[in-house]
Design a protein around this motif. Sequence first.
Motif, PDB file in Angstrom:
ATOM      1  N   VAL A 268     -31.469  16.274  34.384  1.00 39.31           N
ATOM      2  CA  VAL A 268     -31.714  16.359  35.542  1.00 39.31           C
ATOM      3  C   VAL A 268     -32.665  15.128  36.128  1.00 39.31           C
ATOM      4  O   VAL A 268     -32.540  14.268  37.109  1.00 39.31           O
ATOM      5  CB  VAL A 268     -32.327  17.705  36.078  1.00 39.31           C
ATOM      6  CG1 VAL A 268     -32.984  17.378  37.469  1.00 39.31           C
ATOM      7  CG2 VAL A 268     -31.185  18.792  36.106  1.00 39.31           C
ATOM      8  N   ASN A 269     -33.626  15.029  35.280  1.00 43.14           N
ATOM      9  CA  ASN A 269     -34.701  13.915  35.723  1.00 43.14           C
ATOM     10  C   ASN A 269     -34.197  12.650  35.503  1.00 43.14           C
ATOM     11  O   ASN A 269     -34.397  11.726  36.079  1.00 43.14           O
ATOM     12  CB  ASN A 269     -35.917  14.113  34.797  1.00 43.14           C
ATOM     13  CG  ASN A 269     -36.675  15.230  35.597  1.00 43.14           C
ATOM     14  OD1 ASN A 269     -37.564  14.983  36.527  1.00 43.14           O
ATOM     15  ND2 ASN A 269     -36.718  16.522  35.124  1.00 43.14           N
ATOM     16  N   ASP A 295     -42.597  13.430  45.925  1.00 43.99           N
ATOM     17  CA  ASP A 295     -43.763  12.978  44.946  1.00 43.99           C
ATOM     18  C   ASP A 295     -43.754  14.139  43.750  1.00 43.99           C
ATOM     19  O   ASP A 295     -44.028  13.158  42.688  1.00 43.99           O
ATOM     20  CB  ASP A 295     -44.964  13.086  45.838  1.00 43.99           C
ATOM     21  CG  ASP A 295     -45.252  12.067  46.663  1.00 43.99           C
ATOM     22  OD1 ASP A 295     -44.322  10.981  46.666  1.00 43.99           O
ATOM     23  OD2 ASP A 295     -46.086  12.104  47.344  1.00 43.99           O
ATOM     24  N   ALA A 296     -43.319  15.136  44.126  1.00 50.25           N
ATOM     25  CA  ALA A 296     -43.637  16.186  42.872  1.00 50.25           C
ATOM     26  C   ALA A 296     -42.415  15.760  41.949  1.00 50.25           C
ATOM     27  O   ALA A 296     -42.683  15.795  40.492  1.00 50.25           O
ATOM     28  CB  ALA A 296     -43.388  17.673  43.226  1.00 50.25           C
ATOM     29  N   GLN A 297     -41.227  15.516  42.411  1.00 50.03           N
ATOM     30  CA  GLN A 297     -40.160  15.158  41.561  1.00 50.03           C
ATOM     31  C   GLN A 297     -40.317  13.751  40.719  1.00 50.03           C
ATOM     32  O   GLN A 297     -40.086  13.643  39.612  1.00 50.03           O
ATOM     33  CB  GLN A 297     -38.681  15.128  42.392  1.00 50.03           C
ATOM     34  CG  GLN A 297     -37.403  14.900  41.470  1.00 50.03           C
ATOM     35  CD  GLN A 297     -37.140  16.044  40.437  1.00 50.03           C
ATOM     36  OE1 GLN A 297     -37.143  17.241  40.750  1.00 50.03           O
ATOM     37  NE2 GLN A 297     -37.239  15.564  39.132  1.00 50.03           N
ATOM     38  N   VAL A 300     -42.692  14.094  37.671  1.00 52.74           N
ATOM     39  CA  VAL A 300     -42.077  14.779  36.510  1.00 52.74           C
ATOM     40  C   VAL A 300     -41.269  13.736  35.881  1.00 52.74           C
ATOM     41  O   VAL A 300     -41.141  13.502  34.681  1.00 52.74           O
ATOM     42  CB  VAL A 300     -41.244  16.037  36.932  1.00 52.74           C
ATOM     43  CG1 VAL A 300     -40.588  16.451  35.756  1.00 52.74           C
ATOM     44  CG2 VAL A 300     -42.075  17.062  37.434  1.00 52.74           C
ATOM     45  N   ALA A 301     -40.366  13.044  36.980  1.00 51.91           N
ATOM     46  CA  ALA A 301     -39.408  11.913  36.229  1.00 51.91           C
ATOM     47  C   ALA A 301     -40.103  10.941  35.657  1.00 51.91           C
ATOM     48  O   ALA A 301     -39.738  10.202  34.657  1.00 51.91           O
ATOM     49  CB  ALA A 301     -38.304  11.385  37.499  1.00 51.91           C
ATOM     50  N   SER A 302     -41.335  10.447  36.401  1.00 49.28           N
ATOM     51  CA  SER A 302     -42.185   9.477  35.578  1.00 49.28           C
ATOM     52  C   SER A 302     -42.348   9.879  34.126  1.00 49.28           C
ATOM     53  O   SER A 302     -42.599   8.892  33.354  1.00 49.28           O
ATOM     54  CB  SER A 302     -43.135   9.144  36.616  1.00 49.28           C
ATOM     55  OG  SER A 302     -42.954   8.466  37.760  1.00 49.28           O
TER      56      SER A 302
END
Length: 367
Positions: A268-269, A295-297, A300-302
């Motif tokens: 997903v990320n 921002d929250a996503q 996590v993706a970062s």
Amino acid sequence: MKDLQALREKLSSLDVELLEMVARRQEIVAEIGRVKSSAGRGTRDYAREKDVLNLARQTARRVGVDEDIGEEMFRLLIRASLAAQELDKVTSERTGSGKRALVVGGAGQMGQWFVRFLDAQGYSIELCDPKPAASGHPRFATLDDTDLAHDLIVLATPIRESVSLLEQLTSRKPTGVVFDISSLKGPLAGSLQNLVTAGCLVTSIHPMFGPDTELLSGRNVVFVDLGVPEATATVRELFSSTMAEQVSMSLDGHDHAMAYVLGLSHAVNIAFFNALSQSGEEAEELAKLSSSTFDAQMDVASRVAEENPYLYFEIQSLNTHSPRALVTLLNAVTQVAGRVLDGDEKGFVELMAQGKAFLARRPEDRP
């Protein structure tokens, strides 16, 4: 400007006092931890934590500070306190005193975590890794360079490499307890069984946390017993003085769950940040318009983007349960796109409600 400088100096003085008070608090916390340990009580006391957080909010309200800030400050202090108490308990019990441990892959990130963890328990640590490590422990480049006369042998190596190492161990039949920490168990199944057949003390675990983890409260360690209960019991004991949750799973059940817990969440990320990178949008411009959800996503993706891509590919490609999870993801994205492109508001709302109902079944004590 003189008044401004004087105020800044006063503020700096107060900042120093705050840190000195935190240090004094930690000293008291350490004493409390030792009292708990001697009385046979657990490190974490949820009722006490609730009282502390309520006091933080009440005090913040009384002195005119935002209650959320007060609570967040004390949550950070509680976390620091628990980490200090947990480390003190692990160190004080010295369960590894007089014993040797070999960490294969000890120069890697999780290898270094186990080096620190076992070192704190009093084990005499040796590393087997072609790469040097900063820890300064004795190091061997290959298994052939070691006597394998260790009480513990930890395999903190990539999945494919672990298969080869397990076969090498089978041929030499070490007498100590052997365990791997691989994210998948299926690819290792045959080699693990060969060790069992050879009469070795072997088990398998999966620490469900990263190398930067200091506090194990709320973290899971999955145990896959291979029919050698003595080995599993020995490794369970390593974590008994921590607050980690010990979860038992079958070998195939573990990999089935990891297809979703790891594989799906990773996919997903990866899809998210690749969709952004291929969109033609500039990251700097999107950052100016970001929302709390975005921002929250992105956070996590970062973190996912910084992980080892070779390990992540192994987790996806070597798990026989991955295709089903990935197809489920494709279907879900197709459903969302279909509802939007067809202007199907009812169907879109139903998808949201379906997801909300699923997430509502998540236990309240999980983050």
